[in-house]
Design a protein around this motif. Structure first.
Motif, PDB file in Angstrom:
ATOM      1  N   ASN A 256       0.810  -1.223   0.000  1.00 16.07           N
ATOM      2  CA  ASN A 256       0.000   0.000   0.000  1.00 16.07           C
ATOM      3  C   ASN A 256       0.842   1.272   0.000  1.00 16.07           C
ATOM      4  O   ASN A 256       0.725   2.118   0.897  1.00 16.07           O
ATOM      5  N   PRO A 257       1.683   1.448  -1.014  1.00 16.39           N
ATOM      6  CA  PRO A 257       2.495   2.670  -1.039  1.00 16.39           C
ATOM      7  C   PRO A 257       1.637   3.910  -1.282  1.00 16.39           C
ATOM      8  O   PRO A 257       0.669   3.885  -2.034  1.00 16.39           O
ATOM      9  N   THR A 258       2.006   4.988  -0.623  1.00 24.64           N
ATOM     10  CA  THR A 258       1.433   6.305  -0.877  1.00 24.64           C
ATOM     11  C   THR A 258       2.501   7.156  -1.543  1.00 24.64           C
ATOM     12  O   THR A 258       3.625   7.257  -1.028  1.00 24.64           O
ATOM     13  N   TYR A 259       2.158   7.745  -2.689  1.00 23.87           N
ATOM     14  CA  TYR A 259       3.102   8.566  -3.432  1.00 23.87           C
ATOM     15  C   TYR A 259       2.772  10.045  -3.236  1.00 23.87           C
ATOM     16  O   TYR A 259       1.617  10.420  -3.022  1.00 23.87           O
ATOM     17  N   ALA A 260       3.799  10.875  -3.304  1.00 30.02           N
ATOM     18  CA  ALA A 260       3.619  12.313  -3.152  1.00 30.02           C
ATOM     19  C   ALA A 260       4.277  13.035  -4.324  1.00 30.02           C
ATOM     20  O   ALA A 260       5.208  12.513  -4.953  1.00 30.02           O
ATOM     21  N   TYR A 261       3.783  14.236  -4.603  1.00 28.83           N
ATOM     22  CA  TYR A 261       4.347  15.052  -5.677  1.00 28.83           C
ATOM     23  C   TYR A 261       3.877  16.486  -5.481  1.00 28.83           C
ATOM     24  O   TYR A 261       2.870  16.752  -4.811  1.00 28.83           O
ATOM     25  N   TRP A 262       4.613  17.395  -6.067  1.00 31.54           N
ATOM     26  CA  TRP A 262       4.247  18.813  -5.992  1.00 31.54           C
ATOM     27  C   TRP A 262       3.326  19.161  -7.154  1.00 31.54           C
ATOM     28  O   TRP A 262       3.601  18.814  -8.295  1.00 31.54           O
ATOM     29  N   ALA A 263       2.226  19.831  -6.834  1.00 38.02           N
ATOM     30  CA  ALA A 263       1.238  20.235  -7.829  1.00 38.02           C
ATOM     31  C   ALA A 263       1.075  21.756  -7.823  1.00 38.02           C
ATOM     32  O   ALA A 263       1.280  22.417  -6.793  1.00 38.02           O
ATOM     33  N   ASP A 264       0.706  22.285  -8.970  1.00 36.04           N
ATOM     34  CA  ASP A 264       0.491  23.724  -9.133  1.00 36.04           C
ATOM     35  C   ASP A 264      -0.958  23.950  -9.579  1.00 36.04           C
ATOM     36  O   ASP A 264      -1.245  24.073 -10.766  1.00 36.04           O
ATOM     37  N   PRO A 265      -1.911  23.993  -8.630  1.00 37.62           N
ATOM     38  CA  PRO A 265      -3.322  24.121  -9.014  1.00 37.62           C
ATOM     39  C   PRO A 265      -3.665  25.477  -9.616  1.00 37.62           C
ATOM     40  O   PRO A 265      -4.657  25.600 -10.349  1.00 37.62           O
ATOM     41  N   VAL A 266      -2.873  26.488  -9.333  1.00 33.14           N
ATOM     42  CA  VAL A 266      -3.139  27.826  -9.869  1.00 33.14           C
ATOM     43  C   VAL A 266      -2.590  27.964 -11.278  1.00 33.14           C
ATOM     44  O   VAL A 266      -3.210  28.596 -12.151  1.00 33.14           O
ATOM     45  N   GLY A 267      -1.447  27.349 -11.536  1.00 30.61           N
ATOM     46  CA  GLY A 267      -0.787  27.489 -12.825  1.00 30.61           C
ATOM     47  C   GLY A 267       0.135  28.692 -12.804  1.00 30.61           C
ATOM     48  O   GLY A 267       0.048  29.568 -11.950  1.00 30.61           O
ATOM     49  N   GLY A 268       1.047  28.708 -13.756  1.00 30.36           N
ATOM     50  CA  GLY A 268       1.966  29.828 -13.837  1.00 30.36           C
ATOM     51  C   GLY A 268       3.341  29.526 -13.300  1.00 30.36           C
ATOM     52  O   GLY A 268       4.268  30.306 -13.503  1.00 30.36           O
ATOM     53  N   GLY A 269       3.483  28.421 -12.560  1.00 31.01           N
ATOM     54  CA  GLY A 269       4.806  28.000 -12.106  1.00 31.01           C
ATOM     55  C   GLY A 269       5.363  28.773 -10.940  1.00 31.01           C
ATOM     56  O   GLY A 269       6.573  28.735 -10.707  1.00 31.01           O
ATOM     57  N   ASN A 270       4.525  29.452 -10.158  1.00 28.55           N
ATOM     58  CA  ASN A 270       4.991  30.192  -8.986  1.00 28.55           C
ATOM     59  C   ASN A 270       5.088  29.223  -7.803  1.00 28.55           C
ATOM     60  O   ASN A 270       4.069  28.686  -7.344  1.00 28.55           O
ATOM     61  N   PRO A 271       6.299  28.990  -7.257  1.00 30.95           N
ATOM     62  CA  PRO A 271       6.435  28.029  -6.154  1.00 30.95           C
ATOM     63  C   PRO A 271       5.562  28.353  -4.951  1.00 30.95           C
ATOM     64  O   PRO A 271       5.224  27.450  -4.173  1.00 30.95           O
ATOM     65  N   ALA A 272       5.195  29.630  -4.796  1.00 31.43           N
ATOM     66  CA  ALA A 272       4.347  29.984  -3.657  1.00 31.43           C
ATOM     67  C   ALA A 272       2.980  29.328  -3.744  1.00 31.43           C
ATOM     68  O   ALA A 272       2.288  29.195  -2.722  1.00 31.43           O
TER      69      ALA A 272
END
Length: 841
Positions: free
Chosen positions: A711-727
């Motif tokens: 039962n591995p759980t995977y994680a990743y960074w998502a940008d729901p706003v778009g535009g590529g701003n890390p904030a």
């Protein structure tokens, strides 16, 4: 003695070689994938259609065994013995490796190799009787062994993961250029090209021993010395031509990428490899997750060597022993002894590579990382002496009945390991290489690029350039040895009772208990969570560290970000480990318990029999020098203790039945000799199954079959706003691999293991019990004073085909689910026969 044998694996009797399903659509029956970088230039094949499916595989090997002995009675008290023996063997070009059927280009030599192996041995022995109470055994022995393998195709070894990736992304169509058409995928990963890793070996050793015996009244004293001189060379490489590894250049003052020539791309240092490499073919998500093969190929090199070939390594061991057998009373004998040994292991080879390295600490994060700079790096071998190894032994024997027909005994002893020279090659001789660099082409000439960044112009100013995609190296930092590190040892306690049943038969029951007293492994103190925090956290420009960080506290205090540490040879579970880690190294546990029953009927009335039944358990978290779970054969430097016990590694340290645990074993060897001298024998064997454990891939090394878990759980960074701003980035987690791989908000498409459910070893039950019957026959023919004996052996007479191995790996590699999870992949060796002749003269 000369021997010939025959082995044939028939496709109709072994499901492992049966044909896979037919093509599910016409588009699936085309040729193997085109590997153009074009996003739409992919032909589609049936992923289940291997050229070897339905074929008879016939790996051929020929061994020439020889033995020759000369005895010289110099005098009644002195005897000299000279012996020669060996087993040179070879296998012609063919499927010499078990994974050969997985190669899609099997019909043109993919996966084929030829091998040459064996050894030649000589021994000179002198037995002397100086007096009725003083005698000697002296011996000089020499061993010379080789192993050679040559790939039929001198090409890179490719593993194509695109079918598997597209299957788990949920692709249901394929666009040949005129619009999507329906497509049903099977998640099969094929291989092609050369065989990959090749390890050609030369091992020589010379042993000198002198043993003396004195008898004084009720004491029989034995003492002696042994010296071993060992040389070992492992010419390890990968198939395929040399290519340039491109190491990214960073500014030593700021740590940012360097673009000194202002061409818009990060500068690199080209370092040619020694030999080729292993490559996995991957692709990205593409514009539409439901459309397969609509993104460019990525050719990820997973292993390649940068260091030159080193000379042979060496090792020497000196040992002394003393033993006293004391007849305390006529029916009780006590045997006590002590062995002292010292072993020195030396690496080999000094060399320089055309790149510089240094540690850089980012002032904004406080995190230290390894960067590459112009210059050179010099390497020299290490050595270490494992001294002061005292091994006591104690045994007691009691003649219970007082007539020599029964005995009750008990023994205890400590046994130190002689460290194999694989350690000298792998740890003390600087194996510098890479474990990851991605290219855009099959020929490995164009490295894949990463993101646009602010870069250094090399003159104190800045510019903008596209950085290189991540490159992971190995062996750049030398392996050191923790002060006070000692040899591993095992303690054994055994006891039993044996008695005569009839004048020609006996019965014995005995118990054995072994425990791992100390282990020797290479370790590095940084936890996996710390390393993942470096690559996927605040130090790399993300909002916060995924393990222990938060938007309000970006940098984790529980797992402070750091890079992979330097390997240190140590004794994990003791005080002899390097300091500085946030987690500890658990004590290695390996306990073996066995109860045996043995019946022996010596040859009389034309027949004999030997029968043995053993009930045993092997429990622990440390299998020892060889790992059966992932097939790793690197004594004392396995991956088991490379990382301390943190949540992502916890499954590896849970105690349970180890992979070699076999609870029940029964062997019966009857033999009958007819009056015409024809002798027939048999071997009936019943062996219980071994534990099966679900295994996740290693989060750092990416290798499958490492961590007991589900039962591995995977994680990743998502940008729901778009535009590529890390904030605006958020950390998403999912147990659904398809969802994680196809999330349109994913920043880079990269996922990493976040958590899983650790399991106890053996959580999948056991493999089936194995029952086999082997037959033997021999017939002597006399020629004057010489004798020729003809022999025939048939193994697995009834062609039993139980499964002996299963695909219990949850992932093919980190983040790529194994579609064959739980399927049988290995079966009993098919029926074999061997015809031999022995000439005694």
């Amino acid at each position: 003695m000369f021997t010939t044998s025959h082995l044939s694996a028939q496709s109709l009797t072994n499901p492992a070689f049966s044909a896979a399903s037919n093509c599910l659509a016409a588009s699936q029956c085309e040729s193997v994938f085109s590997e153009s970088a074009s996003a739409t230039a992919f032909g589609v094949t049936s992923p289940a259609a291997f050229p070897s499916a339905g074929s008879t595989l016939d790996p051929k090997r020929t061994a020439n065994n020889y033995a020759l002995k000369f005895n010289w009675m110099v005098s009644p008290k002195h005897q000299v013995e000279l012996s020669f023996f060996g087993d040179p063997a070879e296998g012609p070009s063919g499927p010499q490796r078990d994974n050969a059927p997985r190669f899609g280009d099997f019909d043109t030599g993919g996966g084929y190799s030829k091998i040459k192996f064996g050894s030649d041995n000589q021994a000179l022995k002198w037995n002397a009787v100086f007096s009725p109470r003083f005698f000697m055994e002296a011996q000089v022995a020499h061993h010379d062994g080789i192993f050679r393998e040559t790939s039929a195709l001198d090409q890179y070894s490719f593993t194509d993961l695109r079918n598997t990736l597209e299957f788990f992304r949920g692709a249901t169509s394929y666009d040949p250029g005129s619009g999507p058409v329906p497509l049903t995928l099977s998640p099969v990963s094929t291989r092609s090209g050369g065989i990959g890793f090749i390890s050609n070996q030369d091992d020589t050793s010379t042993q000198y021993t002198v043993k003396l015996t004195n008898v004084f009244g009720k004491h029989e004293l034995k003492y002696g010395v042994e010296y071993d001189d060992i040389s070992y060379r492992d010419t390890a490489t990968y198939t395929g031509p040399s290519f340039n590894v491109e190491l990214p250049v960073s500014d030593p003052l700021t740590g940012v990428p360097v673009d000194a020539d202002a061409d818009g791309f990060q500068d690199t240092i080209a370092v040619p490899t020694r030999g080729g490499g292993t490559v996995s073919i991957r692709n990205g998500i593409g514009g539409d997750p439901t459309v397969a093969y609509d993104s460019a190929n990525r050719f990820r090199v997973t292993r390649a060597r940068l260091a030159p070939q080193n000379p042979p390594t060496s090792a020497s061991e000196t040992a002394f022993f003393f033993q006293d057998a004391w007849s305390v009373v006529p029916r009780v004998t006590v045997k006590a002894g002590l062995r002292y040994s010292s072993e020195t292991v030396k690496g080999s080879g000094s060399f320089t590579l055309p790149f510089g390295t240094q540690n850089f600490t980012d002032p904004s994060t406080g995190v230290t990382s390894r960067i590459f700079t112009p210059g050179s790096s010099s390497y020299a071998p290490n050595d270490y002496t494992f001294g002061g190894n005292l091994a006591p032994r104690l045994g007691v024997t009691w003649d219970v009945m007082g007539n020599g027909k029964s005995r009750l005994y008990g023994n205890w002893g400590r046994y130190f390991e002689r460290v194999p020279n694989d350690l000298a090659v792998r740890a003390f001789s600087n194996e510098v290489g890479i474990s990851r660099q991605e290219f855009s082409d099959r020929a490995l000439t164009t490295p894949r690029l990463g993101q646009s960044r602010t870069c250094s112009d090399g003159l104190g100013g800045t510019n903008t350039c596209t950085a290189l995609a991540a490159v992971f190296t190995q062996g750049v930092d030398k392996t050191s040895v923790q002060s006070g590190t000692k040899l591993p040892y095992e303690d054994e306690l055994s006891g039993g009772f044996a008695f005569e049943v009839t004048p020609n038969s006996s019965f014995e029951v005995r118990a054995i208990f072994r425990t791992q007293g100390r282990a020797l492994e290479d370790v590095q103190v940084n936890a996996i969570e710390q390393i993942q925090n470096f690559y996927y956290g605040y130090a790399y420009g993300y909002p916060y560290d995924p393990f222990g960080g938060s938007p309000s506290t970006p940098q984790s205090t529980k797992y402070p970000a750091t890079t992979f540490g330097s390997y240190v040879l140590a004794n994990p579970g003791t005080k002899n480990v390097p300091s500085g880690g946030v987690s500890n190294f658990p004590k290695p546990v390996r306990r073996y318990k066995a109860l045996e029953f043995i019946y022996t009927k010596r040859f009389s009335d034309n027949w004999s029999v030997y029968a043995n039944y053993r009930f045993a358990r092997l429990i622990g978290n440390y299998e020892g020098l060889f790992r059966n779970d992932n097939g790793q054969s690197d004594p004392n430097i396995t991956s088991l203790y490379d990382f301390p016990n943190s949540p992502l590694m916890s499954g590896q340290f849970i105690s349970g039945p180890l992979p070699a645990d076999v609870s029940n074993v029964l062997h019966v060897y009857p033999s009958y000799t007819f009056n015409n001298k024809l002798r027939l024998g048999a071997n009936f064997s019943w062996t219980g199954g071994v534990p099966r454990t679900s295994l996740l891939a290693h989060p750092i090394y990416q290798n499958s079959g490492e961590i007991p878990g589900i039962n591995p759980t995977y994680a990743y960074w998502a940008d729901p706003v778009g535009g590529g701003n890390p904030a605006n980035f958020i950390l998403r987690k999912s147990k659904n691999l398809s969802a994680a791989l196809t999330d349109p908000d994913s920043v880079t498409g990269a996922i990493f293991l976040y958590s899983y459910d650790p399991v106890k070893r053996g959580n999948l039950g056991r493999t089936p019990d194995l029952v086999t019957l082997d037959l033997h026959g021999d017939y002597p023919i006399n020629f004057g004073k010489t004798k020729m004996t003809l022999m025939l052996d048939v193994f697995n007479l009834f062609q039993s085909q139980e499964a002996t191995g299963f695909e219990d790996t949850v992932e093919l590699t980190a983040g790529v689910t194994d579609p064959d999870f739980l399927k049988p992949i290995q079966y009993q060796t098919p029926r074999q026969w061997r015809l031999a002749a022995r000439w005694d003269f």
